[in-house]
Design a protein around this motif. Structure first.
Motif, PDB file in Angstrom:
ATOM      1  N   VAL A 172       0.722  -1.453   0.067  1.00  0.00           N
ATOM      2  CA  VAL A 172      -0.105  -0.060   0.009  1.00  0.00           C
ATOM      3  C   VAL A 172       0.932   1.133   0.109  1.00  0.00           C
ATOM      4  O   VAL A 172       0.658   2.236  -0.727  1.00  0.00           O
ATOM      5  N   LEU A 173       2.053   1.365   1.114  1.00  0.00           N
ATOM      6  CA  LEU A 173       2.757   2.396   1.038  1.00  0.00           C
ATOM      7  C   LEU A 173       3.620   2.554  -0.323  1.00  0.00           C
ATOM      8  O   LEU A 173       3.655   3.835  -0.974  1.00  0.00           O
ATOM      9  N   ALA A 174       4.225   1.598  -0.929  1.00  0.00           N
ATOM     10  CA  ALA A 174       4.662   1.517  -2.169  1.00  0.00           C
ATOM     11  C   ALA A 174       4.031   2.298  -3.246  1.00  0.00           C
ATOM     12  O   ALA A 174       4.259   3.204  -4.455  1.00  0.00           O
ATOM     13  N   ALA A 175       2.433   1.770  -3.380  1.00  0.00           N
ATOM     14  CA  ALA A 175       1.681   2.334  -4.434  1.00  0.00           C
ATOM     15  C   ALA A 175       1.249   3.871  -4.248  1.00  0.00           C
ATOM     16  O   ALA A 175       1.418   4.406  -5.027  1.00  0.00           O
ATOM     17  N   MET A 176       1.249   4.128  -2.891  1.00  0.00           N
ATOM     18  CA  MET A 176       0.878   5.655  -2.648  1.00  0.00           C
ATOM     19  C   MET A 176       2.211   6.414  -3.173  1.00  0.00           C
ATOM     20  O   MET A 176       2.056   7.601  -3.672  1.00  0.00           O
ATOM     21  N   LEU A 177       3.552   5.955  -2.787  1.00  0.00           N
ATOM     22  CA  LEU A 177       4.536   6.553  -3.226  1.00  0.00           C
ATOM     23  C   LEU A 177       4.813   6.893  -4.729  1.00  0.00           C
ATOM     24  O   LEU A 177       5.048   7.631  -5.223  1.00  0.00           O
ATOM     25  N   LEU A 178       4.324   5.687  -5.416  1.00  0.00           N
ATOM     26  CA  LEU A 178       4.456   5.559  -6.910  1.00  0.00           C
ATOM     27  C   LEU A 178       3.344   6.385  -7.588  1.00  0.00           C
ATOM     28  O   LEU A 178       3.691   7.231  -8.762  1.00  0.00           O
ATOM     29  N   LEU A 179       2.332   6.536  -6.647  1.00  0.00           N
ATOM     30  CA  LEU A 179       1.342   7.480  -7.344  1.00  0.00           C
ATOM     31  C   LEU A 179       1.543   8.839  -7.380  1.00  0.00           C
ATOM     32  O   LEU A 179       1.751   9.716  -7.945  1.00  0.00           O
ATOM     33  N   ALA A 180       2.172   9.097  -6.117  1.00  0.00           N
ATOM     34  CA  ALA A 180       2.913  10.537  -5.727  1.00  0.00           C
ATOM     35  C   ALA A 180       3.770  10.989  -6.700  1.00  0.00           C
ATOM     36  O   ALA A 180       4.232  11.844  -7.042  1.00  0.00           O
ATOM     37  N   LEU A 181       4.753   9.894  -7.254  1.00  0.00           N
ATOM     38  CA  LEU A 181       5.954  10.336  -7.996  1.00  0.00           C
ATOM     39  C   LEU A 181       5.372  10.276  -9.538  1.00  0.00           C
ATOM     40  O   LEU A 181       6.281  10.669 -10.666  1.00  0.00           O
ATOM     41  N   GLY A 182       3.969   9.972  -9.825  1.00  0.00           N
ATOM     42  CA  GLY A 182       3.689  10.077 -11.244  1.00  0.00           C
ATOM     43  C   GLY A 182       3.699   8.769 -12.054  1.00  0.00           C
ATOM     44  O   GLY A 182       3.774   8.830 -13.150  1.00  0.00           O
ATOM     45  N   ALA A 183       3.837   7.480 -11.289  1.00  0.00           N
ATOM     46  CA  ALA A 183       4.031   6.360 -12.039  1.00  0.00           C
ATOM     47  C   ALA A 183       2.823   5.671 -12.673  1.00  0.00           C
ATOM     48  O   ALA A 183       1.719   6.392 -12.121  1.00  0.00           O
ATOM     49  N   ALA A 184       2.747   5.207 -13.800  1.00  0.00           N
ATOM     50  CA  ALA A 184       1.463   4.663 -14.367  1.00  0.00           C
ATOM     51  C   ALA A 184       0.997   3.579 -13.459  1.00  0.00           C
ATOM     52  O   ALA A 184       1.706   2.774 -12.807  1.00  0.00           O
ATOM     53  N   ASP A 185      -0.460   3.278 -13.660  1.00  0.00           N
ATOM     54  CA  ASP A 185      -0.998   2.303 -13.074  1.00  0.00           C
ATOM     55  C   ASP A 185      -0.474   0.947 -13.364  1.00  0.00           C
ATOM     56  O   ASP A 185      -0.286   0.085 -12.104  1.00  0.00           O
ATOM     57  N   THR A 186      -0.223   0.689 -14.436  1.00  0.00           N
ATOM     58  CA  THR A 186       0.615  -0.479 -14.860  1.00  0.00           C
ATOM     59  C   THR A 186       1.664  -0.966 -14.177  1.00  0.00           C
ATOM     60  O   THR A 186       1.954  -2.087 -13.756  1.00  0.00           O
TER      61      THR A 186
END
Length: 253
Positions: free
Chosen positions: A149-163
């Motif tokens: 969950v934290l990894a996903a939130m970090l990557l979202l904040a960094l602008g990573a794609a959902d895939t």
């Protein structure tokens, strides 16, 4: 009720840098963040190697009960900042009584609840990563659920794609048997305390099927409910300054 057991130190089996993932403005560099299974039971050699590679802070996502059993472990002997940010208050009461009903869909719903109910802890964790002068490692027990969950939130904040977020989460699938073996003493003791013995067949629903289902549910539902997958965190205080700082640190050489 207090459960005691012998702690055996071992090397993490689900540790990985998040470097190499495409983010807004480029590619996430190595050295910003590491996700891992339980670092409190890593070996002295592992702890020393992590610090030598630039580790300066640890975010522990485990519950109070888990931390009470193992503490910080060998990393406590190094100059590493420690941040205890539990995403689940009580793992034992949060664990379903019927493990045979666990599924990737059910895990996705659990992650949604975790994000919405523990948004402030997730915001604090992102601020720790944004301001740490070196590498931050974050972990729970298995390095799958709370860590995912934290990894996903970090990557979202960094602008990573959902895939790419989903792919990173699903990589843990290949490590599940090794994770279960490494954590079976701790997990078995805690689960036995709430009325059942830990056996791999009981959680076979999480060993089969596609792990990506859970994170797909999370990202899709967050946008449906909040209009923005980071909506709960923004409401809990995630600022544009923190997001910008994370992105700058993630791209800096």
């Amino acid at each position: 009720m207090t459960t005691t057991f012998e702690i055996t130190l071992s090397s993490p089996v689900n540790l990985r840098h998040l470097g190499g993932i495409a983010i807004a403005g480029g590619v996430l560099r190595p050295g910003l963040a590491i996700r891992a299974d339980d670092l409190s039971t890593c070996t002295e050699e592992d702890a020393a190697a992590l610090v030598a590679d630039g580790l300066v802070s640890v975010i522990d996502l485990r519950s109070n009960a888990e931390v009470a059993h193992t503490g910080r472990g060998p990393l406590a002997g190094h100059p590493v900042a420690y941040h205890h940010l539990p995403l689940i208050a009580d793992v034992m009461t949060a664990t379903p009584k019927d493990l045979s009903g666990l599924s990737h869909e059910a895990m996705g719903e659990m992650y949604l609840d975790m994000i919405e109910s523990s948004a402030s802890q997730l915001v604090t964790a992102l601020n720790v990563i944004a301001h740490a002068p070196g590498t931050t490692a974050f972990h729970c027990a298995a390095g799958r659920d709370r860590t995912g969950v934290l990894a996903a939130m970090l990557l979202l904040a960094l602008g990573a794609a959902d895939t790419d977020i989903i792919t990173d989460y699903a990589r843990t699938g290949d490590n599940m048997l090794a994770i279960m073996e490494r954590t079976k003493v701790m997990t078995g003791a805690m689960w036995k305390a709430i009325g059942f013995d830990f056996e791999v067949p009981e959680v076979s629903g999480l060993l089969n099927g596609r792990m990506d289902v859970a994170m797909t549910i999370v990202l899709t539902t967050l946008r449906e409910r909040h209009g923005d997958a980071l909506g709960p965190l923004r409401d809990a205080g995630l600022s544009s300054d923190t997001v910008n700082r994370l992105r700058n640190r993630a791209l800096a050489a």
